[in-house]
Each structure stands twice: as C-alpha cells, then as structure tokens.
Design a protein around this motif. Sequence first.
Motif, PDB file in Angstrom:
ATOM      1  N   GLY A   1      16.668   3.571 -15.232  1.00 22.29           N
ATOM      2  CA  GLY A   1      17.731   3.954 -15.144  1.00 22.29           C
ATOM      3  C   GLY A   1      18.837   4.097 -15.050  1.00 22.29           C
ATOM      4  N   CYS A   2      18.570   3.361 -14.012  1.00 19.42           N
ATOM      5  CA  CYS A   2      19.911   2.858 -12.513  1.00 19.42           C
ATOM      6  C   CYS A   2      20.811   2.307 -13.571  1.00 19.42           C
ATOM      7  CB  CYS A   2      19.417   1.714 -11.502  1.00 19.42           C
ATOM      8  SG  CYS A   2      18.095   2.383 -10.490  1.00 19.42           S
ATOM      9  N   LEU A   3      20.064   0.965 -14.799  1.00 29.04           N
ATOM     10  CA  LEU A   3      21.104   0.663 -15.655  1.00 29.04           C
ATOM     11  C   LEU A   3      21.994   1.616 -16.442  1.00 29.04           C
ATOM     12  CD1 LEU A   3      22.111  -1.704 -15.910  1.00 29.04           C
ATOM     13  CD2 LEU A   3      20.293  -1.659 -18.159  1.00 29.04           C
ATOM     14  N   TRP A   4      21.358   2.473 -16.797  1.00 30.07           N
ATOM     15  CA  TRP A   4      21.716   4.082 -17.391  1.00 30.07           C
ATOM     16  C   TRP A   4      22.946   4.234 -16.517  1.00 30.07           C
ATOM     17  CZ3 TRP A   4      21.641   9.014 -16.491  1.00 30.07           C
ATOM     18  CH2 TRP A   4      22.037   9.759 -18.013  1.00 30.07           C
ATOM     19  N   LEU A   5      22.328   4.906 -15.564  1.00 33.55           N
ATOM     20  CA  LEU A   5      23.535   5.293 -14.612  1.00 33.55           C
ATOM     21  C   LEU A   5      24.838   4.821 -14.089  1.00 33.55           C
ATOM     22  CD1 LEU A   5      23.770   8.576 -13.394  1.00 33.55           C
ATOM     23  CD2 LEU A   5      22.903   7.259 -11.099  1.00 33.55           C
TER      24      LEU A   5
ATOM     25  N   SER B   1      31.526   3.560 -18.398  1.00 37.38           N
ATOM     26  CA  SER B   1      32.102   4.199 -19.438  1.00 37.38           C
ATOM     27  C   SER B   1      32.482   5.436 -19.167  1.00 37.38           C
ATOM     28  CB  SER B   1      30.736   4.747 -20.554  1.00 37.38           C
ATOM     29  OG  SER B   1      30.912   5.127 -21.975  1.00 37.38           O
ATOM     30  N   ILE B   2      31.702   6.281 -18.972  1.00 35.20           N
ATOM     31  CA  ILE B   2      32.844   7.100 -17.824  1.00 35.20           C
ATOM     32  C   ILE B   2      34.131   6.779 -17.345  1.00 35.20           C
ATOM     33  CG2 ILE B   2      33.347   9.733 -16.840  1.00 35.20           C
ATOM     34  CD1 ILE B   2      30.772  10.320 -17.988  1.00 35.20           C
ATOM     35  N   ALA B   3      34.313   6.090 -16.642  1.00 38.95           N
ATOM     36  CA  ALA B   3      35.508   5.967 -15.872  1.00 38.95           C
ATOM     37  C   ALA B   3      36.577   5.058 -16.761  1.00 38.95           C
ATOM     38  CB  ALA B   3      35.093   5.173 -14.568  1.00 38.95           C
ATOM     39  N   TYR B   4      35.889   4.413 -17.771  1.00 39.27           N
ATOM     40  CA  TYR B   4      37.152   3.901 -18.690  1.00 39.27           C
ATOM     41  C   TYR B   4      37.689   4.252 -19.519  1.00 39.27           C
ATOM     42  CZ  TYR B   4      37.786   0.821 -22.460  1.00 39.27           C
ATOM     43  OH  TYR B   4      38.789   0.174 -22.745  1.00 39.27           O
TER      44      TYR B   4
ATOM     45  N   LYS C   1      35.405  11.352 -25.416  1.00 44.65           N
ATOM     46  CA  LYS C   1      35.686  10.615 -24.061  1.00 44.65           C
ATOM     47  C   LYS C   1      33.957  10.826 -23.745  1.00 44.65           C
ATOM     48  CE  LYS C   1      40.116  10.738 -22.415  1.00 44.65           C
ATOM     49  NZ  LYS C   1      41.015  11.748 -20.659  1.00 44.65           N
ATOM     50  N   ILE C   2      33.453  11.473 -23.453  1.00 47.94           N
ATOM     51  CA  ILE C   2      31.461  12.349 -23.510  1.00 47.94           C
ATOM     52  C   ILE C   2      31.144  11.662 -24.142  1.00 47.94           C
ATOM     53  CG2 ILE C   2      30.045  13.960 -22.959  1.00 47.94           C
ATOM     54  CD1 ILE C   2      32.416  15.658 -21.750  1.00 47.94           C
ATOM     55  N   ILE C   3      31.537  11.664 -26.023  1.00 42.95           N
ATOM     56  CA  ILE C   3      30.168  11.362 -26.691  1.00 42.95           C
ATOM     57  C   ILE C   3      30.054   9.946 -26.665  1.00 42.95           C
ATOM     58  CG2 ILE C   3      30.683  11.167 -29.085  1.00 42.95           C
ATOM     59  CD1 ILE C   3      31.194  13.553 -29.240  1.00 42.95           C
ATOM     60  N   HIS C   4      31.545   8.996 -26.903  1.00 41.13           N
ATOM     61  CA  HIS C   4      31.933   7.419 -26.535  1.00 41.13           C
ATOM     62  C   HIS C   4      30.652   7.304 -25.221  1.00 41.13           C
ATOM     63  CE1 HIS C   4      35.938   6.791 -29.021  1.00 41.13           C
ATOM     64  NE2 HIS C   4      34.441   6.792 -29.204  1.00 41.13           N
ATOM     65  N   ALA C   5      31.270   7.517 -23.914  1.00 45.22           N
ATOM     66  CA  ALA C   5      30.240   7.373 -22.594  1.00 45.22           C
ATOM     67  C   ALA C   5      28.735   7.488 -23.252  1.00 45.22           C
ATOM     68  CB  ALA C   5      30.718   8.231 -21.216  1.00 45.22           C
ATOM     69  N   ARG C   6      28.184   8.741 -23.363  1.00 45.55           N
ATOM     70  CA  ARG C   6      26.765   8.730 -24.152  1.00 45.55           C
ATOM     71  C   ARG C   6      27.021   7.717 -24.778  1.00 45.55           C
ATOM     72  NH1 ARG C   6      23.939   9.772 -28.078  1.00 45.55           N
ATOM     73  NH2 ARG C   6      25.353  10.676 -29.049  1.00 45.55           N
ATOM     74  N   LEU C   7      27.236   7.229 -26.307  1.00 47.50           N
ATOM     75  CA  LEU C   7      27.018   6.133 -27.514  1.00 47.50           C
ATOM     76  C   LEU C   7      26.398   4.816 -25.821  1.00 47.50           C
ATOM     77  CD1 LEU C   7      28.721   6.726 -29.965  1.00 47.50           C
ATOM     78  CD2 LEU C   7      26.599   7.341 -29.751  1.00 47.50           C
ATOM     79  N   HIS C   8      27.813   4.026 -25.042  1.00 50.99           N
ATOM     80  CA  HIS C   8      27.658   3.030 -25.060  1.00 50.99           C
ATOM     81  C   HIS C   8      26.255   3.205 -23.529  1.00 50.99           C
ATOM     82  CE1 HIS C   8      32.611   3.166 -25.123  1.00 50.99           C
ATOM     83  NE2 HIS C   8      31.570   2.832 -25.468  1.00 50.99           N
ATOM     84  N   ALA C   9      26.189   4.341 -22.770  1.00 46.68           N
ATOM     85  CA  ALA C   9      24.976   4.765 -22.066  1.00 46.68           C
ATOM     86  C   ALA C   9      23.477   4.378 -23.061  1.00 46.68           C
ATOM     87  CB  ALA C   9      25.100   5.294 -21.028  1.00 46.68           C
TER      88      ALA C   9
END
Length: 99
Positions: A24-28, A34-37, A49-57
């Motif tokens: 969970g910590c790694l996911w957060l 990813s959102i910051a990037y 941007k949100i979709i990319h962040a979700r995919l990276h996570a």
Amino acid sequence: MADTPSKIESMRKWVVEHKLRAVGCLWLTGISSSIAYNWSRPNMKTSVKIIHARLHAQALTLAALVGSACVEYYDQKYGSTGPKVDKYTSQYLAHSHKD
C-alpha cells in the motif's frame, strides 16, 4: 554485546510482518509521484494524466506483489536463520559421508 540485525535483515523482517502495508505504501508513493510527473506536462488533458498515473501505480503494485511473494517464499523456505535442512536431507548427507 548482542548481535544486532543488519539493516537489510530488519527491513526484510518488517516486510514479512507487514506485507499489505508495504504494498500500500509503495502504491501510494507510485501514484503520487506519477501524478506529480504527469502534472508537469502541460500539453496533456487532466483525464489522460489521471489515467497514466493509475496505470503507473498499477504496474508498480503488481511489481510490489511479486516482490512480496518472493520475500514470503524465501521466508517460508529459509526462515530468518538461513536454509532449512529437513530430516531426509540430513539423513542423506549423513549417509553420503560414510566410506
């Protein structure tokens, strides 16, 4: 003076005891970074941007789960003291050294 566990050993022990918390910590951390990037890239829509962040996570979470499974496998096989030798292996080793 008592033997103090190494930093790697204490981290491995913490991960074994708190598998879901570690994932969970790694996911957060992954989704936050990813959102910051993605927010630093101005020519993308917010939804992308949100979709990319979700995919990276999600990819990072899968990697963390595989890593957690490897730690669990290692802990089950070797424990915290090193490789385990069952009674059949020890009997085989005892007989193989006789001449």
